[in-house]
Design an enzyme around this catalytic site. Structure first.
Site: not given
Ligand SMILES: *Cc1c(COP(=O)(O)O)cnc(C)c1O
Length: 381
Positions: A43, A131, A175, A179, A205, A208, A239
């Site tokens: 990531n 997610h 998102e 993911s 969110d 990514h 990430k």
């Molecule tokens: C990785 C991820 C998270 C979690 O984030 P962390 O900082 O690793 O806890 C939340 N939402 C999505 C869409 C993710 O891919």
């Protein structure tokens, strides 16, 4: 009592047993069981976390500032070091928003924000593929919810038309880059939908996409020019930003409300100030990583084109699924590629729908075109 051993045996028999792999990182390479492989599952999308030059520059600065390696407290008690507010102000300014709020991780953010803001008079409408952390947030909130078909704004519109008037407020949750499929949500369309229902919030969110997309690396919201229209804009530093922690961009009111009500913020020790300083150091430099973003988009395009007809066509990003179908086949293919020096991992149900076990390639900016071409040749064999 439950026989956990027996349950584990069954998981093993069905090819679903997970374990924590012992790995050693060397830049874009990963070493496992004595074999060195190109890491195609990272990531660290911009390759920042393995950059020795950046680390040295940062550590030089750190010695002058003497930042602690623990905050020793929640931010609401004694853990609120100045570097937190500095990063929040920097981010609010960059995004052109009223306020930013930091969290310990994306998981904390997604399990805390919705439970704090919603109640039984609210309705959550979430994309089918959001997610696990968002799902957990929805379940924790106890708020009524419905899932709309993945990226299907028509379905979302139907649900809004049917239910929005029955609730005090509605939260649309998605998102930006997904993911597991690597496809991209049409945020502008979601914004216009939201605007036609005045009691609706939009929660996005960008885990990514932050760092990777947009002219200044501010994500898909920047790329689609709608940063100001997304009420709750979430992302992680774990990430592409090569650090740890997460953020929310929102109104001043929402920020203050969360500081008063959000349990993962109130009841957990804040991240170490030194960690926040590292995030701030990288976030300051983010607009300048244009070469990294460009290289990543070139190699991503190359791989997804080569995987057309095999699941690759779904992707519109650096996350590229190669859908194989059955668990066993998927594991076999990934082990075969690993033996050839490509560290790629199988993703199986329940993480993805049954019958769509896949290798999930996630590319980073330090992987070259030549390396991707070699990968493609090996997939074709
Ligand atoms: C990785 C991820 C998270 C979690 O984030 P962390 O900082 O690793 O806890 C939340 N939402 C999505 C869409 C993710 O891919």
């Amino acid at each position: 009592m439950k026989d956990y051993n027996n349950i584990l045996e069954k998981l093993k028999a069905s090819g679903n047993l997970r374990s924590l792999p012992d790995v050693v990182h060397r830049g874009k390479w990963i070493e496992k069981e004595g074999q060195t492989m190109l890491n195609l599952s990272s990531n660290d999308y911009l390759g920042l976390s393995s950059r020795q030059d950046l680390r040295n520059e940062f550590i030089g600065q750190l010695q002058e500032n003497d930042l602690p390696l623990s905050s020793s407290s929640s931010r609401l008690l004694t853990g609120n070091f100045p570097v937190y507010s500095e990063l929040e102000e920097l981010m609010a300014g960059r995004f052109g928003r009223e306020a930013a709020l930091l969290f310990n991780s994306g998981y904390h953010a997604n399990t805390g924000i919705l439970p704090a803001l919603t109640d039984k008079q609210s309705l959550i409408l979430a994309d089918k593929l959001v997610h696990a952390s968002i799902i957990d947030g929805i379940l924790l909130s106890g708020t009524p919810y419905q899932r709309y078909r993945h990226n299907d704004n028509g379905h979302l519109e139907q649900l809004l038309a049917k239910y929005a008037h029955e609730y005090e407020q509605v939260f649309i949750v998605t998102e930006s880059i997904f993911s597991m499929d690597g496809d991209v949500a049409d945020l502008r369309r979601l914004v216009s939908l939201k605007k036609s229902y005045p009691n609706t919030w939009l929660y996005v969110d960008e885990a990514h996409a932050i760092g990777v997309r947009g002219k200044n690396g501010l994500g898909i919201a920047e790329e689609q020019d709608c940063i100001r229209d997304i009420d709750l804009l979430v992302g992680t530093f774990g990430k592409a930003l090569g650090s740890m922690g997460a953020y929310l961009l929102c109104s001043r009111t929402v920020r203050e409300y969360l500081v008063n009500t959000m349990r993962p913020l109130i009841f957990s020790t804040a991240l170490p100030p030194a960690q926040i300083a590292w995030t701030k150091f990288l976030f300051e430099k983010l607009p300048g990583f244009t070469d990294e973003r460009l290289r990543l988009s070139v190699t991503s395009h190359l791989l997804s084109e080569a995987l057309k007809g095999k699941g690759g066509e779904i992707s519109a990003s650096h996350i590229i699924p190669f859908i194989i179908g059955e668990n066993e086949d998927c594991i076999r293919t990934s082990l075969c590629l690993q033996r050839k020096g490509f560290y790629c991992l199988p993703v199986r149900p329940p993480t993805v729908p049954k019958g769509t076990a896949r290798i999930r390639f996630s590319l980073t900016a330090d992987i070259t075109e030549e390396e991707i071409k070699e990968l493609i040749m090996n997939i074709g064999k």
